[in-house]
Design a protein around this motif. Structure first.
Motif, short mmCIF file in Angstrom:
data_model
loop_
_atom_site.label_atom_id
_atom_site.label_comp_id
_atom_site.label_asym_id
_atom_site.label_seq_id
_atom_site.Cartn_x
_atom_site.Cartn_y
_atom_site.Cartn_z
N ILE A 101 -48.82 6.82 1.37
CA ILE A 101 -49.42 6.16 2.53
C ILE A 101 -49.21 4.65 2.42
CG2 ILE A 101 -51.52 5.87 3.90
CD1 ILE A 101 -52.70 8.26 2.33
N VAL A 102 -49.45 4.12 1.22
CA VAL A 102 -49.27 2.68 1.00
C VAL A 102 -47.81 2.30 1.24
CG1 VAL A 102 -49.72 0.76 -0.56
CG2 VAL A 102 -51.06 2.86 -0.79
N LYS A 103 -46.91 3.14 0.72
CA LYS A 103 -45.47 2.88 0.88
C LYS A 103 -45.09 2.81 2.36
CE LYS A 103 -43.12 5.06 -2.27
NZ LYS A 103 -42.42 6.16 -2.98
N ASP A 104 -45.75 3.64 3.17
CA ASP A 104 -45.46 3.71 4.60
C ASP A 104 -46.15 2.58 5.37
OD1 ASP A 104 -44.76 4.61 7.17
OD2 ASP A 104 -46.46 5.99 7.27
N GLN A 105 -47.44 2.34 5.08
CA GLN A 105 -48.24 1.45 5.90
C GLN A 105 -48.28 0.00 5.39
OE1 GLN A 105 -52.14 3.09 6.58
NE2 GLN A 105 -51.35 5.06 7.30
N ALA A 106 -48.13 -0.18 4.09
CA ALA A 106 -48.21 -1.54 3.52
C ALA A 106 -47.30 -1.64 2.30
CB ALA A 106 -49.64 -1.88 3.16
#
Length: 305
Positions: free
Chosen positions: A76-81
């Protein structure tokens, strides 16, 4: 350059449904669950999705489930931030979460970390089964008062502070009779005791029998120097020597968790932004009591659009 630390949750953050949305949206996250199922010998994603609650709360299941769900949440972090992952200068994890932090810091491979966590959870469950024991969260009392309460309850058996979480929230751990006694003593002292739904007295000598199996599995896997500092629960310092990391992970099972001290150490090192990655928002709640002004974000299933 502002410093960022990734924080990973420990036992207690698990819940039925964790990891499901992440695995549905991100193929790389689903792959982690598939790999985990092969290593564990059961369908981890199915257990996360459907429980039952008693199973996901058992130490032998909750520890690998949290480890995998938290690492899956990195997608999720890789995708969103994505900048957060590039800029992360430090990492830490609460108890079990320290293994997740070490995997993020590439000191352990995903597979080896999971093998260790599997043995750790099983060994801690076995130690708990051997000695009726438990843990009680004591709210609204300072450290000195909690130590007094433990001293009074100790006539009923071993009882000591196991988790220094944040001001006004300490967890004591010990023999079942002592845990039962500590409830009334803490209430009389003006505290609010909350017995925890855990298998036994984690982070006390009651877990001593788990250390041998944990040491054996840690000696069998490859541990590298972390690419970024990982703050240890045991002494609130980072360690780069693999032999030292092995030794401190074994000690962690029978040693109190110094979470507040670890967070304050990160602040001393210049960390200004904290990012909680994995199920729940336990660490954010603790952070509000440690430093209400601290900048903190969360990434978990609730973050999946």
């Amino acid at each position: 350059m502002p410093k960022t630390a990734l924080l990973f949750p420990g036992q207690g953050a698990q819940h039925v449904g964790m990891g499901v949305k992440v695995a549905e949206k991100y193929p790389a996250a689903k792959q982690l669950f598939d790999q985990a199922s092969e290593i564990l010998g059961f369908d981890l994603l199915d257990v996360c999705a459907n429980g039952p609650e008693d199973r996901i709360n058992s130490t032998a299941v909750s520890q690998p489930a949290l480890y995998v769900s938290s690492l899956a949440s990195l997608e999720i972090v890789k995708d969103q931030a994505p900048a957060v992952l590039d800029e992360a200068t430090h990492a830490a994890g609460l108890s079990l979460g320290e293994y997740t932090a070490l995997a993020f810091a590439e000191a352990l491979s995903f597979e080896d970390g999971l093998r260790v966590v599997k043995v750790r959870g099983e060994a801690m469950q076995a130690a708990a089964d051997a000695t009726p024991s438990g843990m009680v969260s004591l709210l609204l009392l300072d450290v000195d008062k909690v130590e007094e309460v433990c001293q009074q309850a100790s006539e009923h058996g071993l009882i000591q502070i196991a988790n220094y979480l944040c001001p006004g929230n300490l967890v004591v751990s010990g023999d079942k009779a002592a845990c039962e006694a500590v409830v009334g003593i803490a209430e009389a002292a003006g505290g609010r005791p909350v017995p925890l739904k855990v298998a036994g007295a984690f982070h006390t000598p009651i877990m001593q029998s788990a250390t041998e199996k944990l040491a054996d599995i840690l000696n069998s896997v490859d541990i590298k120097s972390p690419r970024i500092p990982v703050i240890s629960n045991v002494d609130a310092e980072s360690h780069s020597d693999p032999a030292e990391i092995r030794e401190i992970l074994v000690r962690q099972v029978v040693h109190p968790v110094l979470w507040e001290k670890s967070v304050r150490r990160l602040m001393e090192l210049g960390v200004v932004h904290f990012v909680e990655v994995g199920p729940g928002r336990v660490l954010k709640g603790l952070m509000k009591r440690i430093d209400r002004k601290a900048s903190m974000d969360n990434y978990n299933d609730e973050s999946v659009a």
